[in-house]
Scaffold this active site. Structure first.
Site, PDB file in Angstrom:
ATOM      1  CG  HIS A  14      -0.327  -0.267   2.500  1.00 37.80           C
ATOM      2  ND1 HIS A  14       0.359   0.692   3.194  1.00 37.80           N
ATOM      3  CD2 HIS A  14      -0.245  -1.402   3.242  1.00 37.80           C
ATOM      4  CE1 HIS A  14       0.833   0.176   4.319  1.00 37.80           C
ATOM      5  NE2 HIS A  14       0.486  -1.091   4.369  1.00 37.80           N
ATOM      6  CB  ALA A  15       0.105   4.844  -0.115  1.00 37.55           C
TER       7      ALA A  15
END
Length: 83
Positions: A14-15
């Site tokens: 994820h980010a």
């Protein structure tokens, strides 16, 4: 150098952990790429990493070319397999 690994990130990529992976990869001179299916991305590119979906248990192929390719592969594998 090439190596196939299994993603061990419990929440996938994820980010926030993608940004950490780019930072880690950027410490190496070697060009590092990740292949999943038909997609090949530069591990030093946040946009590339965000464009590929990596989930727990996915198998990916890492390739690196350059003076510190072994170290780069080991560091990226450690991140993706154990973080």
């Amino acid at each position: 150098m090439e190596k196939t690994i299994k993603v061990g990130l419990p929440q996938g990529l994820h980010a926030s952990n993608a940004a950490a992976l780019v930072e880690r990869a950027s410490h190496f001179k070697a060009d590092v790429h990740l292949k999943k299916g038909n997609s090949i991305i530069n591990v030093k590119s946040i946009l590339g990493l965000m464009s590929i979906v990596l989930k727990l248990g996915d198998e990916v192929q890492l390739t690196a070319e350059g003076p510190d390719e072994k170290e780069a592969i080991a560091a990226i594998e450690d991140f993706l397999a154990h973080t």
